[in-house]
Structures are given as C-alpha cells and as structure tokens.
Design a protein around this motif. Structure first.
Motif, PDB file in Angstrom:
ATOM      1  N   ARG A  35      16.111   4.565  -5.740  1.00 30.22           N
ATOM      2  CA  ARG A  35      15.923   3.395  -4.879  1.00 30.22           C
ATOM      3  C   ARG A  35      14.464   3.239  -4.488  1.00 30.22           C
ATOM      4  NH1 ARG A  35      19.511   4.404  -0.773  1.00 30.22           N
ATOM      5  NH2 ARG A  35      17.956   5.601   0.372  1.00 30.22           N
ATOM      6  N   ALA A  36      13.829   4.342  -4.098  1.00 23.24           N
ATOM      7  CA  ALA A  36      12.427   4.293  -3.677  1.00 23.24           C
ATOM      8  C   ALA A  36      11.523   3.843  -4.821  1.00 23.24           C
ATOM      9  CB  ALA A  36      11.997   5.664  -3.167  1.00 23.24           C
ATOM     10  N   LYS A  37      11.777   4.360  -6.016  1.00 27.57           N
ATOM     11  CA  LYS A  37      10.923   4.044  -7.166  1.00 27.57           C
ATOM     12  C   LYS A  37      11.066   2.585  -7.591  1.00 27.57           C
ATOM     13  CE  LYS A  37       9.816   5.530 -11.879  1.00 27.57           C
ATOM     14  NZ  LYS A  37      10.130   6.504 -12.954  1.00 27.57           N
TER      15      LYS A  37
ATOM     16  N   TYR B 224       0.838  -1.203   0.000  1.00 25.77           N
ATOM     17  CA  TYR B 224       0.000   0.000   0.000  1.00 25.77           C
ATOM     18  C   TYR B 224       0.873   1.254   0.000  1.00 25.77           C
ATOM     19  CZ  TYR B 224      -2.819   3.776   1.979  1.00 25.77           C
ATOM     20  OH  TYR B 224      -3.421   4.990   2.220  1.00 25.77           O
ATOM     21  N   TYR B 225       1.885   1.278   0.875  1.00 31.35           N
ATOM     22  CA  TYR B 225       2.747   2.459   0.937  1.00 31.35           C
ATOM     23  C   TYR B 225       3.698   2.542  -0.259  1.00 31.35           C
ATOM     24  CZ  TYR B 225       1.066   3.849   5.494  1.00 31.35           C
ATOM     25  OH  TYR B 225       0.266   4.299   6.530  1.00 31.35           O
ATOM     26  N   SER B 226       4.017   1.406  -0.865  1.00 29.45           N
ATOM     27  CA  SER B 226       4.818   1.447  -2.093  1.00 29.45           C
ATOM     28  C   SER B 226       4.036   2.106  -3.219  1.00 29.45           C
ATOM     29  CB  SER B 226       5.233   0.026  -2.498  1.00 29.45           C
ATOM     30  OG  SER B 226       6.215  -0.486  -1.635  1.00 29.45           O
TER      31      SER B 226
ATOM     32  N   SER C 122       3.929   5.775  -2.484  1.00 29.61           N
ATOM     33  CA  SER C 122       5.211   6.469  -2.672  1.00 29.61           C
ATOM     34  C   SER C 122       5.489   6.777  -4.137  1.00 29.61           C
ATOM     35  CB  SER C 122       6.355   5.636  -2.086  1.00 29.61           C
ATOM     36  OG  SER C 122       6.593   4.480  -2.865  1.00 29.61           O
ATOM     37  N   LEU C 123       4.947   5.962  -5.047  1.00 30.88           N
ATOM     38  CA  LEU C 123       5.160   6.228  -6.473  1.00 30.88           C
ATOM     39  C   LEU C 123       4.495   7.519  -6.908  1.00 30.88           C
ATOM     40  CD1 LEU C 123       4.747   2.674  -8.065  1.00 30.88           C
ATOM     41  CD2 LEU C 123       6.854   4.000  -7.804  1.00 30.88           C
ATOM     42  N   SER C 124       3.371   7.847  -6.296  1.00 33.37           N
ATOM     43  CA  SER C 124       2.665   9.081  -6.662  1.00 33.37           C
ATOM     44  C   SER C 124       3.069  10.259  -5.787  1.00 33.37           C
ATOM     45  CB  SER C 124       1.148   8.862  -6.583  1.00 33.37           C
ATOM     46  OG  SER C 124       0.771   8.477  -5.276  1.00 33.37           O
ATOM     47  N   SER C 125       3.316  10.002  -4.514  1.00 27.68           N
ATOM     48  CA  SER C 125       3.616  11.101  -3.589  1.00 27.68           C
ATOM     49  C   SER C 125       5.092  11.490  -3.578  1.00 27.68           C
ATOM     50  CB  SER C 125       3.197  10.711  -2.165  1.00 27.68           C
ATOM     51  OG  SER C 125       4.001   9.657  -1.672  1.00 27.68           O
ATOM     52  N   LYS C 126       5.962  10.514  -3.991  1.00 28.25           N
ATOM     53  CA  LYS C 126       7.419  10.715  -3.913  1.00 28.25           C
ATOM     54  C   LYS C 126       7.849  11.049  -2.475  1.00 28.25           C
ATOM     55  CE  LYS C 126       8.042  10.557  -8.461  1.00 28.25           C
ATOM     56  NZ  LYS C 126       6.647  10.359  -8.884  1.00 28.25           N
ATOM     57  N   SER C 127       7.060  10.583  -1.517  1.00 31.00           N
ATOM     58  CA  SER C 127       7.305  10.889  -0.109  1.00 31.00           C
ATOM     59  C   SER C 127       8.310   9.914   0.496  1.00 31.00           C
ATOM     60  CB  SER C 127       5.998  10.833   0.681  1.00 31.00           C
ATOM     61  OG  SER C 127       6.242  10.874   2.068  1.00 31.00           O
ATOM     62  N   GLU C 128       9.292  10.453   1.175  1.00 30.04           N
ATOM     63  CA  GLU C 128      10.263   9.615   1.868  1.00 30.04           C
ATOM     64  C   GLU C 128       9.598   8.849   3.016  1.00 30.04           C
ATOM     65  OE1 GLU C 128      14.546   9.988   4.265  1.00 30.04           O
ATOM     66  OE2 GLU C 128      13.470  11.783   3.597  1.00 30.04           O
ATOM     67  N   ILE C 129       8.591   9.465   3.631  1.00 29.83           N
ATOM     68  CA  ILE C 129       7.866   8.816   4.721  1.00 29.83           C
ATOM     69  C   ILE C 129       7.158   7.555   4.226  1.00 29.83           C
ATOM     70  CG2 ILE C 129       6.031   9.064   6.429  1.00 29.83           C
ATOM     71  CD1 ILE C 129       8.515  10.680   7.062  1.00 29.83           C
ATOM     72  N   ASP C 130       6.486   7.654   3.082  1.00 32.79           N
ATOM     73  CA  ASP C 130       5.808   6.484   2.523  1.00 32.79           C
ATOM     74  C   ASP C 130       6.808   5.376   2.195  1.00 32.79           C
ATOM     75  OD1 ASP C 130       3.309   7.621   2.711  1.00 32.79           O
ATOM     76  OD2 ASP C 130       3.340   8.437   0.677  1.00 32.79           O
ATOM     77  N   ASP C 131       7.961   5.764   1.662  1.00 36.59           N
ATOM     78  CA  ASP C 131       8.989   4.782   1.340  1.00 36.59           C
ATOM     79  C   ASP C 131       9.510   4.109   2.607  1.00 36.59           C
ATOM     80  OD1 ASP C 131      10.871   3.469  -0.474  1.00 36.59           O
ATOM     81  OD2 ASP C 131      12.391   4.696   0.515  1.00 36.59           O
ATOM     82  N   MET C 132       9.700   4.882   3.663  1.00 34.38           N
ATOM     83  CA  MET C 132      10.164   4.330   4.939  1.00 34.38           C
ATOM     84  C   MET C 132       9.145   3.367   5.525  1.00 34.38           C
ATOM     85  SD  MET C 132      11.874   7.741   6.633  1.00 34.38           S
ATOM     86  CE  MET C 132      11.548   7.132   8.276  1.00 34.38           C
ATOM     87  N   LYS C 133       7.868   3.732   5.438  1.00 33.84           N
ATOM     88  CA  LYS C 133       6.821   2.852   5.957  1.00 33.84           C
ATOM     89  C   LYS C 133       6.773   1.545   5.177  1.00 33.84           C
ATOM     90  CE  LYS C 133       3.787   6.378   7.951  1.00 33.84           C
ATOM     91  NZ  LYS C 133       2.460   7.032   7.902  1.00 33.84           N
TER      92      LYS C 133
END
Length: 231
Positions: free
Chosen positions: A137-139, A58-60, A63-74
């Motif tokens: 890395r996040a993407k 869900y957070y992945s 993170s693709l749309s928000s580019k949020s580091e928080i979402d990636d960490m979660k």
C-alpha cells in the motif's frame, strides 16, 4: 514557546485577516466590486492545499527509499489536510461565483479543473483503502502521489490558461495581479496566505500525531492476536 510561536503567529494572522479583510477598504473594480474580499480567503486556501500536497509528495519520495512507516503516515496525513483546504477553496469559490456569475457552478474551466485536482487526491485515499498489505500500500500510493502532484499543477496552472474563462485574470476580467491589487489589499492578502498555510500545516501535524497515537495503541493488540493464534 520555541515550539508554539508559529501557531500563535498563524492564529494572529488569520484573526487579522478576518477582521481587516471585512473592514478595510478595497478598490472598486468592474464585475468584482465587494466580492474582491473573497481574495483573502479563497486564494490562500489553494496555496495551503498546494503546500500540503508538496509536503505529501516529499514524504512519498522519502518513503520509497526509507520504507519508513512514519514517512508514509506523514504523506497520507498531509494529503488529508490538503483535501480539507481544497474543499474549502471550492466552496469559497462557488460562493463567490454565486454573487458574481449568478450561480454556484457554471462549469467554468478553472472550476472544473480545480474540482478534478481535488478528486485526484480523493482517488489517492481510495487507492490506499483498497490495498490491505502495508508495504505494498505504501509503495503503490507513494508512486501514485508522485505522479498526481505534477498532474495537479497542470490542471490548476496550465490547462485553464489554454481556454477562455470568466475567472478573474481571464477573458478581460480584472484579476488579482499587481495592477489590480492596491497597497491596502496587499496588507491583508500576504498575511492571509502565510496565516492559512501555517494553519494548514498545524492541521497536518495534529492529524499526524493522532494517527501515530492510534498506531501505537493498535500495535500491541495486533501482536497479542498473533500470540493467541500461535497457542
């Protein structure tokens, strides 16, 4: 109290599971006998793992749309927590197999596919460590995670059904279904599932907070280094 009630509930349910699971009576089923008590620990571990991996995917996606580091960490910390419960699921299953099948690992289809499922997420962590640039890395890891989740579902719930297995519920062996579970076991099994899922979520929140604190501490150091290089 409003923020901690579910933690108290999780602790109570797990303590209740440990005590009732070992002391309450169980049906005497062929092959399983007393090892049926492992149901209260082995199966909830897998449920907790699946819930945590669901949170991660869900957070992945976010993170693709928000580019949020928080979402990636979660996303990554829920995977870390999920792997813990996946390993516990493998260990409790191997211990059960030793006393039921005579050996810890017999290369049963369900054992093999469960191990591959956990390895999928180890690969996710290795992939993340192989990429230095944060956004990249996040993407890439988010895309991998999105595809890994349905693969995990297929490995755990689809492929094992296509082959005969010694595992309960296959090959004529008694299983943990409505016909084999009596009311005594349901009184322990359902609370056990909820309790271990909550414990898993608790582990995930702790890991996320620790990761967030580490990032907060390290960020000023990175900025200081950049400032030193500009002088």
């Amino acid at each position: 109290m409003n923020k901690t009630w579910w933690k108290i509930l999780a602790s109570v349910l797990v303590i209740y599971t440990a005590i009732a699971g070992l002391l309450m009576g169980v049906p005497r089923l062929a092959i399983l006998n007393e090892t049926i008590r492992n149901l209260y620990f082995h199966v909830p571990m897998w449920f907790a793992m699946i819930v945590l991996f669901s949170i991660s995917v869900y957070y992945s996606i976010r993170s693709l749309s928000s580019k949020s580091e928080i979402d990636d960490m979660k996303a990554v910390e829920s995977v870390n927590a999920g792997i813990i419960f996946g390993l516990l699921g493998l260990v409790t299953g191997a211990i059960w197999a030793k006393y039921t099948w005579g050996q810890f690992w017999s290369f049963d289809p369900k054992q093999n596919f469960a191990a591959i499922s956990v390895l999928l997420y180890f690969a996710y962590l290795i992939l993340r460590n192989a990429i230095d640039e944060e956004q990249k890395r996040a993407k890439i890891s988010a895309i991998y995670n999105i595809f890994a989740f349905p693969m995990m579902v297929v490995l755990l719930f689809v492929l094992p059904r296509l082959k005969d297995s010694l595992h309960p519920g296959n090959g004529g062996n008694p299983g943990f279904n409505s016909y084999d579970l009596d009311s005594r076991m349901r009184m322990v099994f359902y609370p056990a599932c909820l309790g271990w899922i909550l414990i898993g979520y608790w582990v995930y929140t702790i890991r996320f907070r620790v990761r967030a604190i580490e990032n907060t501490i390290n960020t000023p150091q990175i900025e200081d280094r950049k400032g030193d290089n500009s002088l």
